[in-house]
Design an enzyme around this catalytic site. Structure first.
Site, short mmCIF file in Angstrom:
data_model
loop_
_atom_site.label_atom_id
_atom_site.label_comp_id
_atom_site.label_asym_id
_atom_site.label_seq_id
_atom_site.Cartn_x
_atom_site.Cartn_y
_atom_site.Cartn_z
N HIS A 102 -10.04 1.65 1.82
CA HIS A 102 -9.53 2.99 2.15
C HIS A 102 -10.68 3.98 2.34
CE1 HIS A 102 -5.20 2.61 1.91
NE2 HIS A 102 -5.25 2.04 0.73
N CYS B 118 0.86 -1.19 0.00
CA CYS B 118 0.00 0.00 0.00
C CYS B 118 0.89 1.23 0.00
CB CYS B 118 -0.89 -0.01 1.24
SG CYS B 118 -1.97 1.43 1.33
N HIS C 77 -9.10 -3.77 -1.59
CA HIS C 77 -8.08 -2.96 -0.92
C HIS C 77 -8.40 -1.47 -1.06
CE1 HIS C 77 -3.69 -2.06 0.09
NE2 HIS C 77 -4.16 -0.89 -0.34
N GLU C 78 -8.69 -1.03 -2.29
CA GLU C 78 -8.93 0.40 -2.52
C GLU C 78 -10.22 0.86 -1.83
OE1 GLU C 78 -6.46 1.82 -3.37
OE2 GLU C 78 -5.36 0.32 -4.53
NI NI Z 1 -3.63 1.11 -0.20
#
Ligand code: NI
Length: 203
Positions: A148, A102, A144-145
């Site tokens: 966020h 990341c 994953h994105e």
């Molecule tokens: Ni990330």
């Protein structure tokens, strides 16, 4: 064109739940997405979420680069995609463990459980609603994105913290790379560059 600074783990913007975008066609959102793309281009990375550039709104930008796809993996390169207000729905309960890095945790990698098949619904910058069904590495990237956008960083998803390691010391990853032909090319390059590789892998 503007390259933006990346927020690092510990900054409050990364822990906050990002706000929905009321109007995806607002030129300000297009500008944000263009800056995110420029930033990724500059770094050479695959995906980014707006909170990582200190903007707490629900926008994700990503691509799939041809040279990141391991040979034999059924994954097509994908041009730049902007997703406004993305929502993920798992298409099955099946979960796989996948190595992640990341931009907000520079120098680290770890193995994270992710749904293998998902559907993602989102809006485009033109305000159209779209859906995409994706799997494996592509599905992992989007989980994953989108995490966020909810203030979640990948170590918060990890079930085995012993796999969290510095990129300069990719020991567990290196062991696995020996038996995993379809490892992400960027991770393989990291293993190949490990100075202590021969000493620890030959014993
Ligand atoms: Ni990330």
């Amino acid at each position: 064109m503007a390259i933006r600074q990346i927020a690092k783990m510990g900054h409050p913007v990364l822990r906050r739940k990002a706000a929905p975008v009321d109007d995806p066609t607002d030129p300000e959102i297009a500008r944000l997405a263009a800056d995110m793309q420029d930033t990724l281009e500059w770094i050479g990375a695959a995906g980014i979420a707006a909170p990582q550039v200190y903007d707490s709104r629900r926008v994700v930008v990503y691509r799939i680069l041809a040279d990141r796809i391991p040979s034999g993996v059924a994954l097509e390169p994908l041009p730049w995609t902007v997703m406004v207000n993305p929502v993920i729905t798992p298409l099955s309960e099946e979960v796989g463990l996948i190595w992640e890095r990341c931009l907000s945790l520079p120098g680290l990698h770890g193995k994270v459980p992710r749904y293998k098949r998902i559907e993602i619904a989102y809006q485009t910058l033109e305000g159209e609603s779209q859906r995409r069904a994706v799997e494996d590495w592509h599905a992992m990237l989007l989980q994953h994105e989108c995490d966020h956008l909810d203030g979640v960083l990948y170590p918060m998803r990890m079930t085995d913290l012993s796999t969290l390691a510095f990129n300069a010391e990719p020991g567990v990853l290196a062991e696995e790379a020996e038996t995993t032909p379809d490892l992400d090319m960027a991770l393989r390059a990291m293993v190949e560059a490990w100075p202590a590789r021969e000493k620890w892998l030959s014993s």
